[in-house]
Design a protein around this motif. Structure first.
Motif, short mmCIF file in Angstrom:
data_model
loop_
_atom_site.label_atom_id
_atom_site.label_comp_id
_atom_site.label_asym_id
_atom_site.label_seq_id
_atom_site.Cartn_x
_atom_site.Cartn_y
_atom_site.Cartn_z
N ASN A 110 0.86 -1.40 0.02
CA ASN A 110 0.25 0.15 -0.07
C ASN A 110 0.77 1.36 -0.07
O ASN A 110 0.29 2.20 0.22
N TYR A 111 2.19 1.02 -0.42
CA TYR A 111 3.12 2.33 -0.23
C TYR A 111 4.26 1.93 -0.95
O TYR A 111 4.74 1.01 -1.14
N ASN A 112 4.69 3.00 -1.80
CA ASN A 112 5.99 3.08 -2.49
C ASN A 112 7.29 3.00 -1.52
O ASN A 112 7.46 4.01 -0.79
N PHE A 113 7.84 2.25 -1.91
CA PHE A 113 9.29 1.90 -1.08
C PHE A 113 10.24 2.96 -1.20
O PHE A 113 10.77 3.68 -0.23
N ASN A 114 10.15 3.80 -2.47
CA ASN A 114 11.20 4.80 -2.74
C ASN A 114 10.52 6.15 -2.15
O ASN A 114 11.34 7.03 -2.02
N ASP A 115 9.27 6.11 -1.80
CA ASP A 115 8.84 7.37 -1.00
C ASP A 115 9.06 7.56 0.37
O ASP A 115 8.57 8.37 1.16
#
Length: 191
Positions: free
Chosen positions: A68-73
Motif C-alpha cells: 500500500n505504499y511506494n518503497f522509494n517514497d
C-alpha cells in the motif's frame, strides 16, 4: 495518528505479514507496507510456513499481498515504529542498503521495532543487535550470536522485549508479539 513502516517482500511468511498488518490497522495505526523495487498497488507472493513435526517447517503457497505504499517514497523520520516480517524475504531484503539504513534509523532514534522469525536476519545485517537480547526462528541463532546478540531460546508462542525491540520466534507468537509492540508504541487497550 501514529505511523508504522512494515518491511516485507517476496515469499514472506503469509501470517507474519497479513496478521500483524491487519492487527495494527485494527488499532488505528497508519501502516505502510513496502518492499524494495515495488510500488503501491503491486503485490508480493507469500508462503505459509507450517510446523508439522518435521525437522523444520514445511512451506506452502500463500496469498498475494498487495503493498500500500511506494518503497522509494519512504521517509523514515515520519514513522513511529517499524515491523519486519519473516519468511524467506529477509534473505534478500538484508542485501538492500536502503533497508539497512531504515533499520539503523529506528535503532538510532530508539523507536519501537518488532521483528519476527527470519526477520531478525535484517537486524543482524544492519549490525544493530550487538549487546541486545533477542529471539528468532532457531535456525537464525548462529547469526544472532555472530552479530553479538544474546539469543533467547523461548517457546514459539512467546515474544521477548529488550528496550525498543520486540522479537518472536514465529507466527504462533503473534498475540504476545503484537501486544508487546503495542506497549512500545504507547497503546493502551482496555477491555
Amino acid at each position: 495518528m501514529k505511523k508504522v513502516l512494515f518491511l516485507t517482500g517476496e515469499f514472506t511468511e503469509d501470517y507474519e505479514t497479513m496478521v500483524p498488518f491487519q492487527m495494527l490497522e485494527m488499532v488505528g495505526y497508519e501502516v505502510h507496507t513496502v518492499c524494495p523495487d515495488k510500488k503501491k498497488g503491486q503485490s508480493i507472493k507469500t508462503a505459509i510456513h507450517d510446523f508439522e513435526g518435521d525437522q523444520t517447517y514445511s512451506e506452502k503457497p500463500g496469498h498475494n499481498f498487495v503493498l500500500n505504499y511506494n518503497f522509494n517514497d519512504v521517509k523514515v523520520e515520519d514513522y513511529d515504529g517499524l515491523v519486519i516480517a519473516g519468511g524467506r524475504a529477509p534473505e534478500y531484503l538484508r542485501l538492500n542498503d536502503k533497508v539497512l539504513e531504515f533499520v539503523k534509523h529506528f535503532f538510532a532514534e530508539d523507536k519501537p521495532v518488532a521483528a519476527i522469525c527470519h526477520g531478525i536476519q535484517i537486524l543482524t545485517a544492519a549490525k544493530v543487535v550487538e549487546g541486545r537480547k533477542l529471539t528468532a526462528y532457531p535456525a537464525v541463532q548462529p547469526e544472532v550470536e555472530l552479530a553479538g546478540g544474546e539469543f533467547q531460546n523461548i517457546p514459539a508462542n512467546e515474544a521477548y522485549v529488550d528496550g525498543n525491540l520486540v522479537t518472536s520466534p514465529a507466527w504462533p507468537g503473534h498475540p504476545s508479539f503484537i501486544r508487546e509492540f503495542l506497549k512500545l508504541m504507547g497503546a493502551s487497550i482496555k477491555i
